[in-house]
Motif scaffolding. Structure first.
Motif, short mmCIF file in Angstrom:
data_model
loop_
_atom_site.label_atom_id
_atom_site.label_comp_id
_atom_site.label_asym_id
_atom_site.label_seq_id
_atom_site.Cartn_x
_atom_site.Cartn_y
_atom_site.Cartn_z
N TRP A 14 0.84 -1.20 0.00
CA TRP A 14 0.00 0.00 0.00
C TRP A 14 0.88 1.25 0.00
O TRP A 14 0.61 2.20 -0.74
N VAL A 15 1.92 1.26 0.82
CA VAL A 15 2.82 2.42 0.87
C VAL A 15 3.54 2.58 -0.46
O VAL A 15 3.70 3.70 -0.97
N ASP A 16 3.98 1.48 -1.05
CA ASP A 16 4.71 1.57 -2.31
C ASP A 16 3.82 2.15 -3.40
O ASP A 16 4.25 3.00 -4.19
N THR A 17 2.57 1.69 -3.45
CA THR A 17 1.63 2.22 -4.45
C THR A 17 1.30 3.68 -4.16
O THR A 17 1.16 4.49 -5.08
N ALA A 18 1.15 4.01 -2.87
CA ALA A 18 0.90 5.40 -2.50
C ALA A 18 2.05 6.30 -2.94
O ALA A 18 1.85 7.45 -3.36
N ALA A 19 3.28 5.78 -2.87
CA ALA A 19 4.43 6.55 -3.33
C ALA A 19 4.33 6.82 -4.83
O ALA A 19 4.64 7.92 -5.31
N ALA A 20 3.88 5.81 -5.59
CA ALA A 20 3.70 5.99 -7.03
C ALA A 20 2.64 7.05 -7.31
O ALA A 20 2.81 7.90 -8.18
N VAL A 21 1.54 7.00 -6.55
CA VAL A 21 0.48 7.98 -6.74
C VAL A 21 0.98 9.38 -6.36
O VAL A 21 0.71 10.36 -7.06
N ALA A 22 1.68 9.47 -5.26
CA ALA A 22 2.19 10.77 -4.81
C ALA A 22 3.18 11.37 -5.81
O ALA A 22 3.20 12.57 -6.04
N ASP A 23 3.98 10.51 -6.44
CA ASP A 23 4.98 10.99 -7.40
C ASP A 23 4.36 11.40 -8.73
O ASP A 23 4.85 12.31 -9.39
N HIS A 24 3.29 10.72 -9.13
CA HIS A 24 2.80 10.88 -10.50
C HIS A 24 1.36 11.37 -10.60
O HIS A 24 0.89 11.62 -11.71
N GLY A 25 0.65 11.48 -9.48
CA GLY A 25 -0.78 11.75 -9.57
C GLY A 25 -1.22 13.01 -8.85
O GLY A 25 -0.44 13.88 -8.52
N GLU A 26 -2.51 13.07 -8.60
CA GLU A 26 -3.15 14.20 -7.96
C GLU A 26 -3.53 13.83 -6.53
O GLU A 26 -3.73 12.65 -6.21
N PRO A 27 -3.65 14.82 -5.63
CA PRO A 27 -3.98 14.53 -4.23
C PRO A 27 -5.25 13.71 -4.06
O PRO A 27 -5.33 12.84 -3.18
N GLN A 28 -6.26 13.97 -4.91
CA GLN A 28 -7.52 13.24 -4.76
C GLN A 28 -7.33 11.73 -4.95
O GLN A 28 -8.01 10.92 -4.32
N LEU A 29 -6.40 11.36 -5.83
CA LEU A 29 -6.15 9.94 -6.05
C LEU A 29 -5.53 9.29 -4.82
O LEU A 29 -5.79 8.13 -4.52
N LEU A 30 -4.71 10.05 -4.10
CA LEU A 30 -4.11 9.52 -2.89
C LEU A 30 -5.18 9.27 -1.83
O LEU A 30 -5.14 8.27 -1.10
N LEU A 31 -6.16 10.16 -1.77
CA LEU A 31 -7.26 9.96 -0.82
C LEU A 31 -8.08 8.73 -1.21
O LEU A 31 -8.50 7.95 -0.36
N ARG A 32 -8.30 8.54 -2.50
CA ARG A 32 -9.04 7.36 -2.94
C ARG A 32 -8.26 6.08 -2.63
O ARG A 32 -8.84 5.04 -2.34
N HIS A 33 -6.94 6.20 -2.68
CA HIS A 33 -6.09 5.04 -2.39
C HIS A 33 -6.26 4.59 -0.94
O HIS A 33 -5.99 3.42 -0.62
N LEU A 34 -6.71 5.47 -0.07
CA LEU A 34 -6.94 5.10 1.32
C LEU A 34 -7.92 3.94 1.43
O LEU A 34 -7.82 3.10 2.32
N ASP A 35 -8.89 3.90 0.52
CA ASP A 35 -9.93 2.86 0.58
C ASP A 35 -9.37 1.46 0.37
O ASP A 35 -10.02 0.48 0.73
N SER A 36 -8.20 1.36 -0.27
CA SER A 36 -7.64 0.04 -0.56
C SER A 36 -6.79 -0.50 0.59
O SER A 36 -6.31 -1.64 0.51
N ALA A 37 -6.60 0.28 1.65
CA ALA A 37 -5.79 -0.19 2.78
C ALA A 37 -6.54 -1.27 3.55
O ALA A 37 -7.76 -1.23 3.67
#
Length: 447
Positions: free
Chosen positions: A372-395
């Protein structure tokens, strides 16, 4: 991985296009594809239980047993078995047949069904082999020229006379020979004075006429459900029309990706594919892998996976899924590396036939949190903040405080950056403050 890919693909500038007017909805197309592949699915499910030909003393014996069990002729069993393999419903691991992931998803995932049918459509010349007495070079020429025939059928949006298709096919075959600088052999003069029937253009003396190979190709495309034949005319089915449109769209998308992906290093190729959706990306992976030795390709991809970019790590394992069995030994050997272990375990689970949606069950809670952290790092590096919030649901954790606690204990090298990005994106001030405090404590080594 879906979150990480969305981080990149949402930035694409090319707007999504709609299928041609009159194209059925995906659910209806999937229903038609299921109908085309009904026998293949029955045989695949039988093989998944019986373990295919390996369970019998010989392949003919296995076919006879399948024919008896399924009330099909041996010929239909043979054809259905080939279709099942070409559509990804069956995967061969050594001598054993295992159900492919598409078989697991067949009844509930329309897109998996359509991808399976497209795989069969792409392999029509294998599903309907050419006559044994035809030279392989002649078959290869026609297979290479058929996409132009399909394009004409798609643009015509209706029946097209086979004479028209023959003219186009002969012209394309002649162009291909000219590109290879082939000069047709000179033909002898007719022995009789009366006019002889002219040989079709592009057909040298002693060769099978292009018209016969057109008949073979149209019959092959009809056998996989891409077109219908009636009274000297060919018409694309809704499935065939949709598939040709998809292929043209993939060409347009690929034209906007960085040029020369196939000639690039693994890292540059993956970066070039990051903006593609999964289907076109897999096509790029296959082409890139085909241009190298399998061992070299696998080594390069694992090398990229060991790097710092989490997005490329995930994409590298997507490409390794395309390699399949030849990558198993090297992928399995990487299970001891903490940064790769969750990806390796997921790869092996899917390779062994697990449904991709259930594959995560092989991970421990700690491994799932690390991923989850590794994928969150990918989102943080390449995406938008809203996507990081959505990624919370997959934890796997039920609450943000529980997630923070386990993320801090996980030891991922990007923990601080992920927590800082999450704190900046979270709309709840109290939770954002708690996340920032956790980031500071991890950074300073506090508790």
């Amino acid at each position: 991985m879906a979150s990480a890919r969305r981080a990149v693909t949402t930035r694409r500038t090319r707007p999504a296009t709609r299928p041609p007017e009159g194209t059925p909805a995906p659910a209806e197309l999937a229903r038609q594809a299921r109908s085309v592949l009904a026998d293949a699915v029955r045989i695949a499910r039988w093989a998944a239980v019986e373990r295919g030909p390996a369970a019998a003393r010989s392949v003919p014996e296995a076919r006879q047993r399948a024919a008896a069990a399924l009330d099909l002729t041996p010929e239909k069993v043979r054809a259905g078995w080939d279709r099942a393999r070409l559509a990804g419903l069956i995967e061969m691991h050594g001598d054993a047949a295992r159900p492919g992931w598409r078989l697991h998803a067949w009844d509930r995932d329309d897109m998996a069904v359509l991808r399976g049918w497209v795989a069969l459509f792409d392999a029509w010349s294998l599903a309907h082999p050419a006559p044994a007495d035809v030279a392989p070079t002649a078959v290869a020429e026609v297979v290479e020229a058929v996409p132009q025939v399909l394009s004409l059928l798609q643009l015509s949006a209706g029946p097209v006379a086979t004479e028209t298709l023959l003219d186009l096919l002969q012209q394309r075959v002649a162009e291909l020979r000219e590109e290879r600088c082939e000069v047709p052999p000179a033909k002898a003069e007719p022995a009789k004075a009366e006019p002889a029937r002219a040989e079709p253009a592009g057909t040298a003396a002693g060769e099978v006429p292009v018209s016969a190979l057109l008949d073979w190709s149209l019959e092959g495309l009809a056998s996989v459900g891409a077109l219908t034949l009636d009274r000297g005319q060919a018409t694309l089915t809704p499935l065939g029309n949709w598939a040709v449109w998809v292929k043209l769209e993939q060409i347009c998308v690929a034209a906007q990706s960085p040029a020369g992906n196939i000639e690039q290093s693994a890292e540059d190729m993956l970066r070039g594919c990051a903006r593609l959706t999964p289907g076109p990306a897999r096509a790029e992976y296959r082409a890139w892998i085909a241009a190298r030795t399998v061992a070299g390709a696998v080594g390069e991809l694992l090398g990229v996976a060991r790097g710092e970019d989490a997005l490329l790590r995930g994409l590298a394992f997507e490409a390794l899924r395309v390699v399949g069995a030849p990558a198993e030994a090297e992928v399995r050997a990487a299970a001891g590396e903490p940064s790769l272990r969750p990806y390796v375990l997921l790869w092996l689970a899917e390779y062994d036939g697990a449904d991709p949606e259930d594959a995560a069950d092989v991970l421990t809670r700690e491994e799932a949190t690390w991923l989850w952290v590794d994928t969150a790092a990918a989102v943080a590096d390449h995406g938008e903040p809203q996507l990081l919030l959505r990624h919370l649901d997959s934890a796997v954790q039920g609450t943000v405080p529980a997630l923070i606690e386990e993320v801090r204990a996980g030891g991922h090298p990007r923990t601080v950056q992920v927590l800082v990005a999450l704190a900046a994106a979270h709309p709840d001030p109290a939770l954002a403050k708690a996340v920032r405090r956790a980031a500071f404590q991890v950074h300073t080594g506090g508790v």
